[in-house]
Design an enzyme around this catalytic site. Structure first.
Site, PDB file in Angstrom:
ATOM      1  N   HIS A 182       1.296  -2.646   3.654  1.00 59.34           N
ATOM      2  CA  HIS A 182       1.971  -1.565   1.817  1.00 59.34           C
ATOM      3  C   HIS A 182       2.331   0.436   2.650  1.00 59.34           C
ATOM      4  O   HIS A 182       3.816   0.212   2.133  1.00 59.34           O
ATOM      5  CB  HIS A 182       1.135  -1.978   1.180  1.00 59.34           C
ATOM      6  CG  HIS A 182       1.408  -1.195  -0.151  1.00 59.34           C
ATOM      7  ND1 HIS A 182       2.004  -2.061  -1.520  1.00 59.34           N
ATOM      8  CD2 HIS A 182       1.884   0.070  -0.309  1.00 59.34           C
ATOM      9  CE1 HIS A 182       2.794  -0.992  -2.336  1.00 59.34           C
ATOM     10  NE2 HIS A 182       2.530   0.294  -1.696  1.00 59.34           N
ATOM     11  N   GLU A 183       1.404   0.893   2.568  1.00 60.20           N
ATOM     12  CA  GLU A 183       1.901   2.112   3.130  1.00 60.20           C
ATOM     13  C   GLU A 183       2.749   2.513   3.618  1.00 60.20           C
ATOM     14  O   GLU A 183       3.844   2.856   3.869  1.00 60.20           O
ATOM     15  CB  GLU A 183       0.539   3.040   2.725  1.00 60.20           C
ATOM     16  CG  GLU A 183      -0.352   2.806   2.090  1.00 60.20           C
ATOM     17  CD  GLU A 183       0.709   3.766   0.248  1.00 60.20           C
ATOM     18  OE1 GLU A 183       0.765   4.350   0.182  1.00 60.20           O
ATOM     19  OE2 GLU A 183      -0.089   2.738  -0.349  1.00 60.20           O
ATOM     20  N   HIS A 186       5.833   1.901   2.873  1.00 62.31           N
ATOM     21  CA  HIS A 186       6.921   3.421   2.292  1.00 62.31           C
ATOM     22  C   HIS A 186       7.278   3.656   3.260  1.00 62.31           C
ATOM     23  O   HIS A 186       8.722   4.033   2.835  1.00 62.31           O
ATOM     24  CB  HIS A 186       5.982   3.406   1.986  1.00 62.31           C
ATOM     25  CG  HIS A 186       5.192   3.414   0.282  1.00 62.31           C
ATOM     26  ND1 HIS A 186       6.341   2.875  -0.145  1.00 62.31           N
ATOM     27  CD2 HIS A 186       3.723   2.607  -0.070  1.00 62.31           C
ATOM     28  CE1 HIS A 186       6.053   2.409  -1.814  1.00 62.31           C
ATOM     29  NE2 HIS A 186       4.761   2.213  -1.855  1.00 62.31           N
ATOM     30  N   TYR A 197      12.320   6.765  -6.046  1.00 61.70           N
ATOM     31  CA  TYR A 197      11.259   6.577  -6.594  1.00 61.70           C
ATOM     32  C   TYR A 197      11.113   6.642  -7.921  1.00 61.70           C
ATOM     33  O   TYR A 197      10.319   7.488  -8.834  1.00 61.70           O
ATOM     34  CB  TYR A 197      10.360   7.639  -5.775  1.00 61.70           C
ATOM     35  CG  TYR A 197       8.662   6.685  -6.310  1.00 61.70           C
ATOM     36  CD1 TYR A 197       8.146   5.565  -5.607  1.00 61.70           C
ATOM     37  CD2 TYR A 197       7.728   6.910  -6.436  1.00 61.70           C
ATOM     38  CE1 TYR A 197       7.192   4.572  -4.950  1.00 61.70           C
ATOM     39  CE2 TYR A 197       6.305   6.628  -6.209  1.00 61.70           C
ATOM     40  CZ  TYR A 197       5.985   5.192  -5.405  1.00 61.70           C
ATOM     41  OH  TYR A 197       4.788   4.621  -6.000  1.00 61.70           O
ATOM     42  N   GLU A 206       7.961  -0.443  -4.518  1.00 64.71           N
ATOM     43  CA  GLU A 206       7.298  -0.587  -4.146  1.00 64.71           C
ATOM     44  C   GLU A 206       6.765  -1.927  -3.949  1.00 64.71           C
ATOM     45  O   GLU A 206       6.078  -2.708  -3.700  1.00 64.71           O
ATOM     46  CB  GLU A 206       6.465  -0.720  -5.666  1.00 64.71           C
ATOM     47  CG  GLU A 206       6.080   1.188  -6.476  1.00 64.71           C
ATOM     48  CD  GLU A 206       4.921   1.197  -4.984  1.00 64.71           C
ATOM     49  OE1 GLU A 206       3.626   0.292  -4.359  1.00 64.71           O
ATOM     50  OE2 GLU A 206       4.455   2.610  -4.348  1.00 64.71           O
ATOM     51  N   ASP A 279       3.491   6.272 -14.793  1.00 66.78           N
ATOM     52  CA  ASP A 279       3.696   5.919 -13.771  1.00 66.78           C
ATOM     53  C   ASP A 279       5.899   6.161 -13.005  1.00 66.78           C
ATOM     54  O   ASP A 279       6.011   4.808 -12.268  1.00 66.78           O
ATOM     55  CB  ASP A 279       3.252   4.266 -13.229  1.00 66.78           C
ATOM     56  CG  ASP A 279       3.600   3.725 -12.426  1.00 66.78           C
ATOM     57  OD1 ASP A 279       3.179   3.884 -11.217  1.00 66.78           O
ATOM     58  OD2 ASP A 279       3.396   2.496 -12.363  1.00 66.78           O
ATOM     59  N   HIS A 284       5.030   0.895 -10.358  1.00 69.15           N
ATOM     60  CA  HIS A 284       4.247  -0.170  -9.595  1.00 69.15           C
ATOM     61  C   HIS A 284       4.173  -1.515 -11.434  1.00 69.15           C
ATOM     62  O   HIS A 284       2.723  -2.153 -10.218  1.00 69.15           O
ATOM     63  CB  HIS A 284       2.854   0.152  -9.384  1.00 69.15           C
ATOM     64  CG  HIS A 284       2.773   1.507  -8.797  1.00 69.15           C
ATOM     65  ND1 HIS A 284       2.486   2.788  -8.698  1.00 69.15           N
ATOM     66  CD2 HIS A 284       1.926   0.933  -7.556  1.00 69.15           C
ATOM     67  CE1 HIS A 284       2.602   3.603  -7.681  1.00 69.15           C
ATOM     68  NE2 HIS A 284       2.477   3.107  -6.526  1.00 69.15           N
TER      69      HIS A 284
END
Length: 364
Positions: A182-183, A186, A197, A206, A279, A284
């Site tokens: 996932h990271e 990005h 974002y 995301e 957020d 998210h």
């Protein structure tokens, strides 16, 4: 200009450098307000650390990141991984503990980080002919044992960072390979569509990370779409938490329902879209909608989700037509076009239309 473009531009004028964490701020906010100091203390320190790293990310973007010399492995389409140990401090990158080709050591966290970087590199290379995060063999660096009971993992624009968790709510952040994937995804988004974002473009950012994180997990385990659990972060939550993961692509809103964390707030369709200023406009939270669309597409097509379904998503991410401030509908239309371009007007095209219809996102 569509309404979501106007909302995104009003709330977040101009491009903001992205600092991406796996645990949303609203979850840490909830923990930080707990009466239990064992939960509140680490959550507050994590929020404070994230704020510092977010500022550092902005400064790096303004000043410019240091140039990276590519190793010879880059030209050969081989990974170039380096794992560092922060030894519970916050200076990055820390002390080098494992380089590319080194044998596994005694620290399982180091070994998991190394393997997760490799799994991510392999999926993108073998399935999408992408050579590392930037497509040109960028070295993959990661720091483990970051901070004191740090409850997050993040991509800071240059490298991966993993906390050990507090042991009460979160365990070691290298445990789920999809968190690592996932990271790192990005990073792929940063080098391609570079989605803003905030709001819907942020939720798409995301969602891309969740989609490819899940595909990396499925690829590693050799699972078909029907065999996969479609959970993000399974194995990360400590035993005391009533929940199975951070998010569910198959059934958004069902990943956890805990007396401390609260209930998973993700919607599965536009009828339940969450309008919030928290957020970054719910990046998210509302990512559950495109996540669910991808799951429905992959399930409809069957087989390995990184193949047909993944190819359609990847084509749009890297095709150059996805605007930085794209709404869900903009993205959906591009996936329909990509399905048609790659596979004609057959099963894939129909499955994409059906998936978006089921989550209430228009494609025309």
């Amino acid at each position: 200009m569509t309404q979501c473009h106007i909302a995104a531009m009003t709330a977040n004028p101009g491009f903001e450098p992205v600092f991406c964490t796996i645990i949303p701020p609203h979850v840490l906010d909830t923990l930080a307000q707990s009466d239990d100091t064992a939960l509140a203390g680490p959550a507050r320190r994590t929020l404070e650390r994230d704020a510092i790293e977010r500022t550092h990310r902005r400064l790096t973007t303004v000043i410019g990141a240091p140039s990276v010399s590519l190793p010879k492995e880059a030209a050969e389409s081989k990974p170039h991984r380096t794992i560092y140990d922060a030894k519970h401090k916050t200076e990055l990158p820390g002390r080098k503990v494992r380089g590319e080709g080194d044998k596994p050591g005694k620290d399982s966290t180091v070994n998991r980080a190394y393997a997760g970087l490799g799994a991510t590199f392999e999926l993108f290379l073998k399935s999408y002919q992408r050579n590392s995060i930037d497509g040109s063999g960028l070295p993959m660096n990661a720091t483990v044992h970051y901070g004191e009971k740090y409850g997050n993992a993040f991509w800071n624009g240059e490298q991966m960072v993993f906390g050990d968790g507090d042991g009460e709510i979160f365990l070691d952040f290298t445990i789920p390979v999809d968190v690592i994937g996932h990271e790192l995804t990005h990073g792929v988004v940063q080098y391609t569509a570079n989605l803003t974002y905030f709001g819907q473009p942020g939720a798409l950012n995301e969602s891309f990370a969740d989609v490819f994180g899940s595909l990396i997990k499925q690829y590693t385990l050799g699972q078909t779409a029907s065999e996969a659990d479609w959970l993000i972060g399974a194995g990360l939550l400590a035993p005391r938490v009533t929940g199975k993961a951070l998010r569910s692509m198959k059934a958004p809103g069902t990943a956890y329902d805990d007396d401390v964390l609260g209930k998973d707030p993700q919607p599965a369709d536009m009828d339940h879209y969450v309008r919030t200023g928290r957020d970054n406009g719910g990046v998210h939270i509302n990512s559950g909608i495109p996540n669910h669309a991808f799951y429905l597409l992959a399930e409809e097509l069957g087989g390995n989700a990184w193949e047909r379904a993944g190819q359609i998503w990847y084509a749009v991410l890297t095709g150059g037509q996805l605007a930085q401030d794209a709404c869900f509908a903009d993205f959906a239309k591009l996936t329909v076009a990509a399905a048609s371009d790659k596979y004609g007007e057959g099963e894939e095209h129909g499955a994409v239309l059906k998936a978006w219809s089921q989550v209430g996102v228009p494609t025309n």
